[in-house]
Design a protein around this motif. Structure first.
Motif, PDB file in Angstrom:
ATOM      1  N   ARG A 131       0.827  -1.217   0.000  1.00 18.04           N
ATOM      2  CA  ARG A 131       0.000   0.000   0.000  1.00 18.04           C
ATOM      3  C   ARG A 131       0.859   1.263   0.000  1.00 18.04           C
ATOM      4  N   LEU A 132       2.046   1.195   0.592  1.00 17.28           N
ATOM      5  CA  LEU A 132       2.962   2.340   0.534  1.00 17.28           C
ATOM      6  C   LEU A 132       3.474   2.517  -0.892  1.00 17.28           C
ATOM      7  N   GLN A 133       3.840   1.416  -1.531  1.00 18.69           N
ATOM      8  CA  GLN A 133       4.294   1.480  -2.923  1.00 18.69           C
ATOM      9  C   GLN A 133       3.174   2.016  -3.819  1.00 18.69           C
ATOM     10  N   LYS A 134       1.941   1.573  -3.553  1.00 16.18           N
ATOM     11  CA  LYS A 134       0.795   2.052  -4.336  1.00 16.18           C
ATOM     12  C   LYS A 134       0.597   3.557  -4.151  1.00 16.18           C
ATOM     13  N   LEU A 135       0.680   4.031  -2.903  1.00 15.24           N
ATOM     14  CA  LEU A 135       0.529   5.453  -2.617  1.00 15.24           C
ATOM     15  C   LEU A 135       1.585   6.263  -3.368  1.00 15.24           C
ATOM     16  N   ALA A 136       2.837   5.837  -3.281  1.00 17.33           N
ATOM     17  CA  ALA A 136       3.912   6.546  -3.976  1.00 17.33           C
ATOM     18  C   ALA A 136       3.704   6.504  -5.485  1.00 17.33           C
ATOM     19  N   GLY A 137       3.232   5.377  -6.001  1.00 17.37           N
ATOM     20  CA  GLY A 137       2.979   5.247  -7.439  1.00 17.37           C
ATOM     21  C   GLY A 137       1.861   6.157  -7.924  1.00 17.37           C
ATOM     22  N   ILE A 138       0.774   6.226  -7.159  1.00 15.81           N
ATOM     23  CA  ILE A 138      -0.344   7.109  -7.530  1.00 15.81           C
ATOM     24  C   ILE A 138       0.112   8.569  -7.500  1.00 15.81           C
ATOM     25  N   LEU A 139       0.885   8.926  -6.493  1.00 12.12           N
ATOM     26  CA  LEU A 139       1.397  10.293  -6.398  1.00 12.12           C
ATOM     27  C   LEU A 139       2.264  10.632  -7.604  1.00 12.12           C
ATOM     28  N   THR A 140       3.162   9.741  -7.958  1.00 17.29           N
ATOM     29  CA  THR A 140       4.033   9.969  -9.119  1.00 17.29           C
ATOM     30  C   THR A 140       3.211  10.087 -10.395  1.00 17.29           C
ATOM     31  N   MET A 141       2.240   9.209 -10.570  1.00 18.55           N
ATOM     32  CA  MET A 141       1.378   9.249 -11.756  1.00 18.55           C
ATOM     33  C   MET A 141       0.631  10.590 -11.842  1.00 18.55           C
ATOM     34  N   ASN A 142       0.125  11.064 -10.699  1.00 19.07           N
ATOM     35  CA  ASN A 142      -0.596  12.345 -10.689  1.00 19.07           C
ATOM     36  C   ASN A 142       0.335  13.506 -11.014  1.00 19.07           C
ATOM     37  N   LEU A 143       1.554  13.469 -10.515  1.00 23.57           N
ATOM     38  CA  LEU A 143       2.529  14.510 -10.857  1.00 23.57           C
ATOM     39  C   LEU A 143       2.837  14.491 -12.353  1.00 23.57           C
ATOM     40  N   GLU A 144       2.991  13.291 -12.900  1.00 24.75           N
ATOM     41  CA  GLU A 144       3.253  13.164 -14.342  1.00 24.75           C
ATOM     42  C   GLU A 144       2.088  13.708 -15.154  1.00 24.75           C
ATOM     43  N   PRO A 146       7.261  18.693 -11.886  1.00 23.81           N
ATOM     44  CA  PRO A 146       8.567  18.053 -11.663  1.00 23.81           C
ATOM     45  C   PRO A 146       8.479  16.986 -10.575  1.00 23.81           C
ATOM     46  N   HIS A 147       9.295  15.956 -10.735  1.00 26.42           N
ATOM     47  CA  HIS A 147       9.369  14.874  -9.754  1.00 26.42           C
ATOM     48  C   HIS A 147      10.568  13.984 -10.099  1.00 26.42           C
ATOM     49  N   GLU A 148      10.953  13.136  -9.153  1.00 25.21           N
ATOM     50  CA  GLU A 148      12.026  12.183  -9.406  1.00 25.21           C
ATOM     51  C   GLU A 148      11.474  11.008 -10.205  1.00 25.21           C
ATOM     52  N   SER A 149      12.280  10.507 -11.120  1.00 25.19           N
ATOM     53  CA  SER A 149      11.829   9.393 -11.947  1.00 25.19           C
ATOM     54  C   SER A 149      12.385   8.056 -11.480  1.00 25.19           C
ATOM     55  N   ARG A 150      13.322   8.051 -10.538  1.00 31.12           N
ATOM     56  CA  ARG A 150      13.893   6.776 -10.095  1.00 31.12           C
ATOM     57  C   ARG A 150      12.866   5.997  -9.272  1.00 31.12           C
ATOM     58  N   PRO A 151      13.015   4.680  -9.237  1.00 29.74           N
ATOM     59  CA  PRO A 151      12.059   3.856  -8.484  1.00 29.74           C
ATOM     60  C   PRO A 151      12.016   4.254  -7.010  1.00 29.74           C
ATOM     61  N   TYR A 152      10.831   4.136  -6.431  1.00 31.51           N
ATOM     62  CA  TYR A 152      10.634   4.506  -5.033  1.00 31.51           C
ATOM     63  C   TYR A 152      11.293   3.480  -4.118  1.00 31.51           C
ATOM     64  N   SER A 153      12.114   3.964  -3.209  1.00 28.69           N
ATOM     65  CA  SER A 153      12.811   3.123  -2.237  1.00 28.69           C
ATOM     66  C   SER A 153      12.626   3.762  -0.857  1.00 28.69           C
ATOM     67  N   PRO A 154      11.590   3.350  -0.128  1.00 34.70           N
ATOM     68  CA  PRO A 154      11.265   4.028   1.129  1.00 34.70           C
ATOM     69  C   PRO A 154      12.341   3.843   2.195  1.00 34.70           C
ATOM     70  N   HIS A 155      12.725   4.960   2.811  1.00 31.53           N
ATOM     71  CA  HIS A 155      13.700   4.970   3.899  1.00 31.53           C
ATOM     72  C   HIS A 155      13.583   6.299   4.639  1.00 31.53           C
ATOM     73  N   ILE A 156      14.120   6.312   5.841  1.00 30.81           N
ATOM     74  CA  ILE A 156      14.118   7.517   6.660  1.00 30.81           C
ATOM     75  C   ILE A 156      15.577   7.895   6.884  1.00 30.81           C
ATOM     76  N   THR A 157      15.998   9.002   6.323  1.00 27.74           N
ATOM     77  CA  THR A 157      17.370   9.453   6.504  1.00 27.74           C
ATOM     78  C   THR A 157      17.525   9.980   7.928  1.00 27.74           C
ATOM     79  N   ILE A 158      18.440   9.335   8.681  1.00 29.42           N
ATOM     80  CA  ILE A 158      18.642   9.754  10.076  1.00 29.42           C
ATOM     81  C   ILE A 158      19.997  10.420  10.289  1.00 29.42           C
ATOM     82  N   GLY A 159      20.896  10.327   9.297  1.00 30.17           N
ATOM     83  CA  GLY A 159      22.193  10.972   9.443  1.00 30.17           C
ATOM     84  C   GLY A 159      22.921  11.089   8.121  1.00 30.17           C
ATOM     85  N   ARG A 160      23.762  12.091   8.026  1.00 26.19           N
ATOM     86  CA  ARG A 160      24.613  12.316   6.851  1.00 26.19           C
ATOM     87  C   ARG A 160      26.055  12.440   7.331  1.00 26.19           C
ATOM     88  N   GLN A 161      26.973  12.165   6.420  1.00 27.59           N
ATOM     89  CA  GLN A 161      28.404  12.179   6.749  1.00 27.59           C
ATOM     90  C   GLN A 161      28.676  11.275   7.950  1.00 27.59           C
TER      91      GLN A 161
END
Length: 178
Positions: free
Chosen positions: A99-112, A117-132
């Motif tokens: 259902r998360l993949q479906k939500l992201a897919g519907i959102l991308t389709m609506n943006l298209e 503008p939007h990212e075209s790479r496949p959706y890979s859900p994650h939570i960024t918690i730190g950089r460097q």
């Protein structure tokens, strides 16, 4: 005026607290890192990027159209890893949830369909918690923490901006999932 927008899942306070606690445990095992501030923890659905502020009505329409076509559900936040050129971006994962993949897919389709503008790479859900982040890869491979249950009942259009010199993700519009 140009704004930097993205669509996201905001976490309820109890989920944000649990994610922040997991982040702190991993931070204590790391040699170095710039850590995401608690109030900025979120799950990105789609990055829009820099665009004119006058696109806000269309971005709002996409938000509402997407929300009307998805029912509430839940995800489990679990696992961690790194990515990036230097493997220095630390993330928490999300258990596979169609259902998360479906939500992201519907959102991308609506943006298209709205030619926004939007990212075209496949959706890979994650939570960024730190950089460097400098952390032994074995810590991520062996890291075990109870899954964090997170109900999903709305999506948010966020703006990435600076407030008092700090990066801030500010909710612009919210829409409840039907």
């Amino acid at each position: 005026m140009i704004r930097r927008y993205f669509y996201a899942i905001e976490f309820p306070d109890n989920v944000r607290t649990s994610v922040a606690a997991a982040q702190k445990k991993l931070a204590s095992a790391a040699d170095h890192g710039r850590w995401t501030r608690d109030e900025n923890l979120h799950l990105t659905l789609q990055f829009v990027g820099d665009c004119p502020e006058d696109l806000l009505p269309e971005l709002s329409e996409v938000l509402n159209l997407t929300a009307r076509n998805c029912r509430p559900f839940a995800i489990d936040i679990c696992g961690c890893g790194t990515f990036g050129r230097n493997q220095d971006i630390l993330w928490l994962g999300v258990a596979k949830e169609p259902r998360l993949q479906k939500l992201a897919g519907i959102l991308t389709m609506n943006l298209e369909q709205h030619q926004l503008p939007h990212e075209s790479r496949p959706y890979s859900p994650h939570i960024t918690i730190g950089r460097q982040v400098k952390i032994d890869p074995a810590i991520c491979q062996q890291w075990a923490s109870p899954a964090i249950y997170c109900p999903i009942n709305q999506i948010t259009l966020m703006e990435s901006t600076r407030l008092e010199g700090q990066l801030a993700y500010v909710p612009v519009l919210r829409a409840a999932l039907d």
